[in-house]
Design a protein around this motif. Structure first.
Motif, PDB file in Angstrom:
ATOM      1  N   ARG A   1       0.231  -9.300   3.313  1.00  0.00           N
ATOM      2  CA  ARG A   1       1.436  -8.562   2.922  1.00  0.00           C
ATOM      3  C   ARG A   1       1.880  -7.635   4.044  1.00  0.00           C
ATOM      4  O   ARG A   1       3.071  -7.501   4.329  1.00  0.00           O
ATOM      5  CB  ARG A   1       1.159  -7.769   1.653  1.00  0.00           C
ATOM      6  CG  ARG A   1       2.347  -6.934   1.174  1.00  0.00           C
ATOM      7  CD  ARG A   1       2.044  -6.206  -0.113  1.00  0.00           C
ATOM      8  NE  ARG A   1       1.762  -7.143  -1.188  1.00  0.00           N
ATOM      9  CZ  ARG A   1       1.469  -6.765  -2.431  1.00  0.00           C
ATOM     10  NH1 ARG A   1       1.405  -5.472  -2.735  1.00  0.00           N
ATOM     11  NH2 ARG A   1       1.228  -7.663  -3.368  1.00  0.00           N
TER      12      ARG A   1
ATOM     13  N   ARG B   1       3.424  -9.720   6.954  1.00  0.00           N
ATOM     14  CA  ARG B   1       4.754 -10.192   6.572  1.00  0.00           C
ATOM     15  C   ARG B   1       5.752  -9.039   6.608  1.00  0.00           C
ATOM     16  O   ARG B   1       6.876  -9.194   7.102  1.00  0.00           O
ATOM     17  CB  ARG B   1       4.703 -10.813   5.167  1.00  0.00           C
ATOM     18  CG  ARG B   1       5.999 -11.506   4.748  1.00  0.00           C
ATOM     19  CD  ARG B   1       5.887 -12.059   3.342  1.00  0.00           C
ATOM     20  NE  ARG B   1       7.102 -12.757   2.947  1.00  0.00           N
ATOM     21  CZ  ARG B   1       7.292 -14.062   3.040  1.00  0.00           C
ATOM     22  NH1 ARG B   1       6.328 -14.831   3.527  1.00  0.00           N
ATOM     23  NH2 ARG B   1       8.423 -14.611   2.661  1.00  0.00           N
ATOM     24  N   ARG B   2       5.336  -7.882   6.120  1.00  0.00           N
ATOM     25  CA  ARG B   2       6.215  -6.719   6.139  1.00  0.00           C
ATOM     26  C   ARG B   2       6.581  -6.354   7.575  1.00  0.00           C
ATOM     27  O   ARG B   2       7.723  -6.032   7.869  1.00  0.00           O
ATOM     28  CB  ARG B   2       5.524  -5.536   5.450  1.00  0.00           C
ATOM     29  CG  ARG B   2       6.402  -4.293   5.308  1.00  0.00           C
ATOM     30  CD  ARG B   2       5.590  -3.044   5.111  1.00  0.00           C
ATOM     31  NE  ARG B   2       4.760  -2.765   6.261  1.00  0.00           N
ATOM     32  CZ  ARG B   2       5.206  -2.204   7.378  1.00  0.00           C
ATOM     33  NH1 ARG B   2       6.475  -1.865   7.490  1.00  0.00           N
ATOM     34  NH2 ARG B   2       4.392  -2.006   8.394  1.00  0.00           N
TER      35      ARG B   2
END
Length: 436
Positions: free
Chosen positions: A20, A23-24
Motif C-alpha cells: 500500500r 503504491r501510494r
C-alpha cells in the motif's frame, strides 16, 4: 517490494504485489509545496509587487550575477539570434513551429447560440486574451521548443500581445536559442527575467513589464511555486512538476524501445517518474534488463539513475485489463501504449496528459515535432487538467436574450424561485414583465 528492487529501478515485480505504501508513493507524486521554497517565493513576489523594476534589477544581480542595463530585450537582438542559429537547428524549429500552428489551428472554437425555450436565447463566443506571458527556463535547462509551445498557439488564437520572459546570461541576454525561438514564433516583447521575479512581474506588472492575463510555460520549483502563489491575480495553465511517463506494454513490445522511452523522461529530472506495466513476467524482466543496460550508457547517467532509483518501476500485470485501473489512478503526463492495437486501446484511457499510440510514436516526437503541445499536467493532475491548448488563450463572453412573450412566460416561475431564496427584489424584477 524492496526485495524485488534492482541496482537501478526502485520497484520490480508484479503490480499486485506492490505494498500500500509503495503504491501510494507512485500515485501521490505532488507532495505539496516545500515550505522553504514557498516562503522564499512569497518574499520574492512581495519585493517585485512593492518595488517593481528596482526589485527586478536587484534580483538579476542576486541570482543571475549580472548587472542589467535594461530589462527588455530589443527584438532586433532576437532576430539576430535567429539569423545566427545553426541552419539545421533553425530548420527543425521552423518545422516544429509549422506543425504546432497546424495542430492548434484545428482546435479553433466558434460562437454558439441556442434557444432554450421559445423566445429565450443563450449564447457564448470565444474572445482571445489581451496579453499572455510565456516563461522560458534558462541556465542548465534551456528549451527553445517550449517557447514555441507557448507563443505559437497564443498567436494562432489571436492574443493581443505575447511576452516572453527568460533568465539573463552573463551578457545580460536570455540564451540565444530562446531569443531565436521567440523571434521565429512571433513574440511581441522579450524580457531578460527569470525565476519567481519574472512570474511576479507578469502577474502584477512593473514600470517596464506589463501585467498579463495568463502565464504559461515550464520552470523550476521556484517558478512553479510562484505561479501557484499568483493565481487569483492571473491565470496559469496548470500546476507543473517533474516529468513522467507510464508505458503499457504487451508481448508485441520491444524491450529496448520501452527502456529508451523510460530513460528519455528520466534524464529530465532526478525526481522524474518512469513506470512500465508489462503483460507477463517474461516481458517485464526483459524490459528491466534493457533499462539496466541502457541506463549505464546514458550521457546524463547521474540524473537517469537518480530518477529510476526514486520512482522508476517495471511491474508485471497478468493482462491489459489489470493495467487500465492503475493507469487511470496514475494519470501520467505521458502515456505510451506499446501494444498490438493501440488505437483500440485508446478507448480505455481515462486520464493522461497526452497518449502516444504505438512504440514508434516516441514521446520525443511529441516533445518536439508532431505539433501537439508538450506543456502537460503532471503529478496525477491529468485527472482534472488538460495539456496546454488553444482554448487556454481565450476567455468566453456569454449572453442571454429574452423576448417579450418569453419574459412574460418566465416571470412567475422566476419570482417563485427568488421568493423561496429570500431574494425579493429579484422576484419583483422578474414579475414586472408578467404582461407582454
Amino acid at each position: 517490494m524492496d526485495s524485488l528492487c534492482t541496482s537501478i529501478l526502485r520497484y520490480r515485480g508484479p503490480l499486485s504485489a506492490l505494498s500500500r505504501e509503495d503504491r501510494r508513493r507512485l500515485l501521490n507524486r505532488g507532495g505539496g509545496s516545500d515550505a522553504r521554497v514557498a516562503s522564499r517565493v512569497s518574499e520574492l513576489i512581495a519585493r517585485v509587487r512593492d518595488d517593481g523594476d528596482r526589485a527586478l534589477f536587484e534580483l538579476a544581480r542576486q541570482f543571475d550575477r549580472v548587472e542589467l542595463k535594461s530589462l527588455e530585450v530589443p527584438l532586433e537582438r532576437c532576430h539576430a539570434a535567429l539569423a545566427s542559429l545553426e541552419p539545421s537547428v533553425r530548420e527543425a524549429l521552423t518545422r516544429a513551429a509549422r506543425n504546432i500552428a497546424r495542430a492548434h489551428e484545428a482546435q479553433r472554437p466558434g460562437a454558439v447560440e441556442v434557444e432554450t425555450e421559445p423566445g429565450v436565447w443563450v449564447g457564448r463566443r470565444p474572445d482571445p486574451l489581451g496579453r499572455v506571458g510565456v516563461y522560458a527556463p534558462g541556465g542548465r535547462a534551456v528549451y527553445p521548443s517550449s517557447v514555441l509551445m507557448g507563443v505559437v498557439p497564443a498567436k494562432v488564437a489571436g492574443v493581443g500581445e505575447v511576452i516572453v520572459c527568460s533568465p539573463p546570461g552573463p551578457d545580460g541576454l536570455p540564451h540565444a536559442s530562446v531569443m531565436a525561438a521567440a523571434a521565429l514564433a512571433g513574440a511581441d516583447r522579450v524580457f531578460a527575467l527569470g525565476g519567481a521575479g519574472a512570474v511576479a512581474a507578469l502577474a502584477y506588472g512593473t514600470e517596464s513589464v506589463p501585467r498579463v492575463d495568463r502565464i504559461v510555460g515550464p520552470g523550476n520549483a521556484y517558478v512553479a511555486e510562484a505561479k501557484l502563489q499568483v493565481v487569483g491575480a492571473v491565470a496559469i495553465e496548470a500546476p507543473a512538476g517533474p516529468s513522467e511517463i507510464l508505458v503499457i506494454a504487451d508481448v508485441n513490445a520491444s524491450p529496448d524501445a520501452v527502456a529508451r522511452e523510460m530513460l528519455a523522461q528520466a534524464e529530465h529530472d532526478p525526481e522524474a517518474a518512469c513506470v512500465t506495466l508489462a503483460v507477463g513476467e517474461v516481458l517485464a524482466d526483459a524490459i528491466a534488463r534493457s533499462v539496466e543496460r541502457l541506463a549505464h550508457e546514458a550521457k546524463r547517467w547521474e540524473i537517469v539513475t537518480s530518477a529510476l532509483g526514486s520512482r522508476g518501476a517495471v511491474l508485471s500485470v497478468q493482462s491489459l485489463e489489470e493495467a487500465w485501473p492503475f493507469a487511470a489512478d496514475f494519470a501520467p503526463e505521458h502515456l505510451l501504449l506499446a501494444t498490438a492495437s493501440p488505437q483500440d486501446d485508446l478507448a480505455r484511457v481515462r486520464n493522461a496528459g497526452t497518449v502516444f499510440l504505438g512504440e514508434r510514436s516516441s514521446v520525443a516526437y511529441g516533445d518536439y515535432m508532431t505539433g501537439s503541445n508538450h506543456v502537460l499536467p503532471t503529478a496525477g493532475l491529468a485527472r482534472a487538467y488538460s495539456g496546454l491548448n488553444l482554448l487556454d488563450f481565450y476567455r468566453w463572453t456569454t449572453w442571454q436574450r429574452v423576448e417579450a412573450p418569453a419574459a412574460a412566460a418566465l416571470a412567475e416561475d422566476v419570482g417563485v424561485l427568488a421568493d423561496s431564496e429570500g431574494l425579493f427584489a429579484h422576484a419583483d424584477a422578474a414579475r414586472a414583465w408578467r404582461r407582454p
